[in-house]
Design a protein around this motif. Sequence first.
Motif, mmCIF file in Angstrom:
data_model
loop_
_atom_site.group_PDB
_atom_site.id
_atom_site.type_symbol
_atom_site.label_atom_id
_atom_site.label_comp_id
_atom_site.label_asym_id
_atom_site.label_seq_id
_atom_site.Cartn_x
_atom_site.Cartn_y
_atom_site.Cartn_z
ATOM 1 N N UNK A 1 27.021 17.569 -59.851
ATOM 2 C CA UNK A 1 27.119 16.176 -60.260
ATOM 3 C C UNK A 1 28.190 15.500 -59.429
ATOM 4 N N UNK A 2 28.201 14.199 -59.450
ATOM 5 C CA UNK A 2 29.116 13.422 -58.632
ATOM 6 C C UNK A 2 30.375 13.078 -59.412
ATOM 7 N N UNK A 3 31.487 13.456 -58.855
ATOM 8 C CA UNK A 3 32.775 13.038 -59.400
ATOM 9 C C UNK A 3 33.517 12.330 -58.278
ATOM 10 N N UNK A 4 34.511 11.588 -58.612
ATOM 11 C CA UNK A 4 35.290 10.847 -57.610
ATOM 12 C C UNK A 4 34.404 9.955 -56.744
ATOM 13 N N UNK A 5 33.427 9.283 -57.397
ATOM 14 C CA UNK A 5 32.465 8.496 -56.628
ATOM 15 C C UNK A 5 33.099 7.319 -55.914
ATOM 16 N N UNK A 6 34.301 6.909 -56.310
ATOM 17 C CA UNK A 6 34.922 5.761 -55.662
ATOM 18 C C UNK A 6 35.190 6.017 -54.176
ATOM 19 N N UNK B 1 23.002 11.663 -55.440
ATOM 20 C CA UNK B 1 22.649 12.079 -54.080
ATOM 21 C C UNK B 1 23.721 11.711 -53.058
ATOM 22 N N UNK B 2 24.695 10.921 -53.441
ATOM 23 C CA UNK B 2 25.724 10.482 -52.498
ATOM 24 C C UNK B 2 26.511 11.612 -51.831
ATOM 25 N N UNK B 3 26.925 12.651 -52.536
ATOM 26 C CA UNK B 3 27.686 13.708 -51.839
ATOM 27 C C UNK B 3 26.899 14.360 -50.706
ATOM 28 N N UNK B 4 25.584 14.457 -50.847
ATOM 29 C CA UNK B 4 24.765 15.062 -49.793
ATOM 30 C C UNK B 4 24.671 14.137 -48.588
#
Length: 155
Positions: free
Chosen positions: A66-71, A125-128
Motif C-alpha cells: 500500500x502507499x504511505x508517504x504519498x505526499x 500504483x504511484x510507488x511503481x
Amino acid sequence: MARLYHLARLNDRWFRLDEPLVSAFVEQWRPKTHTFHMPFGECTITLQDVAFQLGLPVDGRYVSGCLTDFQIYIEGGRPAWEIFGECPAGADEETVRRFSRAYIMMLLGTQLFSDKSGNRIHIRWLPYIARLEKMGTYSWGSATLAWLYAVHCTV
C-alpha cells in the motif's frame, strides 16, 4: 523499460472494446466457482491467457503493498492531466520520464486495474511509477489476473 509496450498498443486504433459483449460475458461469471458459465461449458481466464493476450510479463517480483508517504509523489497538488497533457517538444530526459510515468499510470488505471468509474486511477500504483527503472521487473500479468478475480468476486 517498463515492459508494457504491447499494452500501450491496445488502443482505439488496434483494439476495439465491444461493451455489450463484455457485459454479456461478465453476466456469466459465477463467484462460487470462479468461472464463466457459457453454453459450451465452464471456462476461466488463466495466467497464460493474460500473458498472451495482453503481452504482460508473468515472471518477476510480485505487485503488492500500500502507499504511505504519498505526499512525496505529488508536485504542487495540481491534477495529473493538467501537468502531463502533452510532452513539450525538445523536452529533456527527466521531463520525458515524467510524462512517461503519467502515461503508464493511465495505462495501469484504465486498462489493467480500472474501476467502475472509468475515470479514476488508484493512488496505490504511484510507488511503481515513481521507480520507472524497476517497472519491468514486476509480474504485471499476475497482478492483472488477481485484480480481475478480486473485482469479480466482490460484485
